[in-house]
Design an enzyme around this catalytic site. Structure first.
Site, PDB file in Angstrom:
ATOM      1  N   PRO A  66       0.833  -1.200   0.000  1.00 54.90           N
ATOM      2  CG  PRO A  66      -0.346  -1.355   1.960  1.00 54.90           C
ATOM      3  CD  PRO A  66       0.917  -1.788   1.320  1.00 54.90           C
ATOM      4  CD  GLU A  67       3.190   2.938  -4.236  1.00 50.63           C
ATOM      5  OE1 GLU A  67       3.442   4.110  -4.553  1.00 50.63           O
ATOM      6  OE2 GLU A  67       3.391   1.975  -4.994  1.00 50.63           O
TER       7      GLU A  67
ATOM      8  CG  HIS B 239      -1.209 -15.103   6.886  1.00 46.56           C
ATOM      9  ND1 HIS B 239      -0.080 -15.525   7.548  1.00 46.56           N
ATOM     10  CD2 HIS B 239      -1.303 -15.872   5.781  1.00 46.56           C
ATOM     11  CE1 HIS B 239       0.497 -16.493   6.859  1.00 46.56           C
ATOM     12  NE2 HIS B 239      -0.229 -16.731   5.788  1.00 46.56           N
TER      13      HIS B 239
ATOM     14  NE  ARG C 132       6.639 -10.258   1.457  1.00 45.73           N
ATOM     15  CZ  ARG C 132       7.293  -9.608   0.494  1.00 45.73           C
ATOM     16  NH1 ARG C 132       6.633  -8.977  -0.433  1.00 45.73           N
ATOM     17  NH2 ARG C 132       8.597  -9.594   0.489  1.00 45.73           N
TER      18      ARG C 132
ATOM     19  NE  ARG D 104      19.215  12.519  -1.572  1.00 48.81           N
ATOM     20  CZ  ARG D 104      18.490  11.802  -0.707  1.00 48.81           C
ATOM     21  NH1 ARG D 104      17.395  12.299  -0.203  1.00 48.81           N
ATOM     22  NH2 ARG D 104      18.865  10.600  -0.372  1.00 48.81           N
TER      23      ARG D 104
END
Length: 283
Positions: free
Chosen positions: A2-3, A100, A119, A162
């Site tokens: 999920p973003e 899960h 996970r 950067r």
DNA sequence: ATGTGTTCCTGTCCGC
DNA sequence: TGCGGACAGGAACACA
């Protein structure tokens, strides 16, 4: 997984059943996710009312009337599902927890919220609400891309000096908060910027285009309920549908959708993550 | 200081 | 059908 758009969609699904509601009961079905759950986690949730459910970057933040905020991150495979709403006084039985299903929260209205995460890269924490911005995981986050603190200037400042590829820089949550692998690639394609270009070597107008692309792709994805590839589901179990609007992500070998481009989408690897781009129209 | 590689964990998919 | 390897929406951490 999920973003920002997916977390925002989860939040949207949870607000009606959680905000202003009382947590009657919580249950942890294992002691840890990515890291140990907080001490006495279930006890600290039980009886608390949720004053407000917010989002910061990819974190869900539930402010409780106990003075603590529940911090939730879904990691790669975390799902939040809502079930068992009481309708017309009829309470139907909850399904037995799955393999899960790690955390269950039940509200006084009979709604069950299930956190499922195969996970276990997700996490939950409790932290004093009045010092939430000092939480170690939140303190270093950059501006919200859809907020007023983000724009061409802040993005340029984050990228300045950067030398790492701009794609990698966009995944750095200190530069801008909430982007992940999908939307970083999609925003770069929309802005016509090659993912390997050094972050600090992009002309100002193109940085401005990138800032705009980040905002529009996230806003469109939120409208679509996020992107469902493998694990992600909305809280009602339905799929998001922004994956049908991908222009480059997971489209290796397919034609570039940019009008008149005619290029072919390529998959490469940067900093250990798949990157998708069109070598023809991204420079 | 920056940038990259590794690691956590489980599931799925693909080729042999 | 089984098995091994690659890969998956994240990000902290160890290292050059």
């Amino acid at each position: 997984m999920p973003e920002l758009p997916e977390v925002g969609t989860v939040r949207r699904g949870l607000v009606p059943v959680l905000e202003g509601c009382m947590i009657a009961r919580a249950e942890t079905r294992r002691p840890d996710l990515r890291r140990p759950l907080p001490e006495r986690f279930a006890e600290r949730l039980a009886g608390a009312r949720v004053n407000r459910l917010g989002r910061r970057s990819k974190y869900l933040l539930a402010d409780l009337d106990t003075g603590e905020t529940l911090v939730v991150h879904l990691g790669m495979s975390g799902r939040v599902l809502v079930s068992g709403a009481a309708l017309g006084g009829f309470h139907h039985a909850h399904a037995a927890p799955g393999q899960h299903d790690h955390v269950l929260i039940e509200t006084a209205a009979g709604v069950r919220i299930t956190y499922n995460d195969p996970r276990r890269f997700g996490l939950m924490d409790l932290w004093p609400t009045d010092r939430i911005e000092a939480h170690p995981l939140l303190a270093g986050l950059g501006p919200e891309p859809l907020g007023n603190a983000f724009g061409p200037g802040p993005l340029a400042a984050g990228l300045a000096g950067r030398r790492m590829p701009v794609k990698a820089a966009l995944l750095d949550q200190r530069v801008v908060a909430g982007l992940g692998n999908i939307y970083a690639a999609e925003a770069l394609h929309r802005a016509g910027i090659a993912p390997w270009r050094p972050a600090g070597r992009i002309a100002a107008p193109r940085v401005a285009a990138l800032a705009a692309a980040i905002r529009t792709v996230l806003a469109e994805a939120i409208d679509a309920g996020g992107s469902s590839l493998r694990d992600y589901r909305r809280t009602d179990g339905e799929l998001g549908y922004f994956q049908h609007a991908f222009r480059v992500y997971d489209r290796a070998g397919q034609p570039c959708p940019a009008p008149g481009c005619g290029g072919s989408i390529r998959r490469t690897v940067q900093a250990g993550r798949s990157t998708f781009h069109c070598p023809r129209c991204q420079r």
